[in-house]
Motif scaffolding. Structure first.
Motif, mmCIF file in Angstrom:
data_model
loop_
_atom_site.group_PDB
_atom_site.id
_atom_site.type_symbol
_atom_site.label_atom_id
_atom_site.label_comp_id
_atom_site.label_asym_id
_atom_site.label_seq_id
_atom_site.Cartn_x
_atom_site.Cartn_y
_atom_site.Cartn_z
ATOM 1 N N HIS A 133 0.823 -1.218 0.000
ATOM 2 C CA HIS A 133 0.000 0.000 0.000
ATOM 3 C C HIS A 133 0.857 1.269 0.000
ATOM 4 N N ARG A 134 1.862 1.303 -0.889
ATOM 5 C CA ARG A 134 2.735 2.467 -1.003
ATOM 6 C C ARG A 134 2.304 3.287 -2.221
ATOM 7 N N ALA A 135 1.460 4.260 -1.970
ATOM 8 C CA ALA A 135 0.886 5.063 -3.053
ATOM 9 C C ALA A 135 1.928 5.918 -3.759
ATOM 10 N N ASP A 136 3.049 6.194 -3.078
ATOM 11 C CA ASP A 136 4.078 7.064 -3.672
ATOM 12 C C ASP A 136 4.903 6.352 -4.740
ATOM 13 N N ASP A 137 4.862 5.026 -4.775
ATOM 14 C CA ASP A 137 5.627 4.276 -5.782
ATOM 15 C C ASP A 137 4.807 4.112 -7.066
ATOM 16 N N THR A 138 4.721 5.180 -7.838
ATOM 17 C CA THR A 138 4.013 5.136 -9.116
ATOM 18 C C THR A 138 5.027 4.841 -10.216
ATOM 19 N N GLU A 139 4.523 4.483 -11.392
ATOM 20 C CA GLU A 139 5.450 4.165 -12.484
ATOM 21 C C GLU A 139 6.392 5.324 -12.825
#
Length: 194
Positions: A133-139
């Motif tokens: 649930h790490r929303a900051d790790d986007t593509e």
């Protein structure tokens, strides 16, 4: 007695393989993250310096990082060798590490670079971000981290090629596939473990 540096992009599985290598060779795995946390928790002078930079959201300068690494490599538990994960990140740090290990009489014996196809790394990290649930790790964020890694670390790998110390490990496939490739290199260097 082996002194090893482990290189590889974020998501290459360095942490997992570092733990296995350390156990296999019976040497401590030393990560820069662990060094930072230990110094900050102990309230050491260099830990306080590092914390002051981090509190301001700034990169901790090489002078502080290098001092932390040197202090860690002087500890009794690394007399029989070590595995460094997360350092050096730049050629300048690699040169400092060369000087530190020469002073200690334990030069780096081997540099393992885990290489993984960028798209595979991105999909691994996106999956991990979803699981944790790490929303900051986007593509886009992950791809930017890969760019930074390549800019900084490709010259480090080249530096170690010039020292005739670099062994490239194919990081594709399962954890066990990658481990088998690493063991092959380690056994060639130090002989098979019992």
């Amino acid at each position: 007695m082996m002194s090893i540096v482990l290189l590889g992009p974020p998501g290459a599985g360095k942490g997992t393989q570092a733990a296995r290598i350390a156990e296999y060779l019976n040497i401590p795995a030393v990560s820069t993250g662990e060094i930072f946390r230990a110094n900050i928790a102990a309230g050491t002078e260099i830990g306080k310096k590092a914390q002051s930079y981090m509190d301001r959201g700034e990169f901790v300068p090489d002078s502080v990082v290098n001092a932390m690494v040197e202090a860690r490599l002087e500890a009794p538990d690394v007399q029989g060798g070590f595995l460094l994960d997360g350092y050096p990140r730049t050629v300048e740090q690699a040169q400092v590490l060369r000087d530190i290990t020469a002073k200690l009489g334990r030069p780096v014996d081997l540099v393992l670079e885990i290489q993984v196809d960028e798209d595979e790394v991105v999909s691994r990290m996106l999956k991990r971000a979803q699981e944790q649930h790490r929303a900051d790790d986007t593509e886009p964020v992950i791809r930017h981290r890969m760019e930074v890694y390549h800019e900084q670390t490709v010259p480090v790998a080249t530096y170690y090629v010039d020292q005739d110390l670099l062994e490239v490990v194919d990081g594709s496939g399962s954890i066990d596939d990658v481990w088998a490739r690493i063991v092959e290199i380690l056994d060639r260097m130090v002989g098979p473990r019992a």
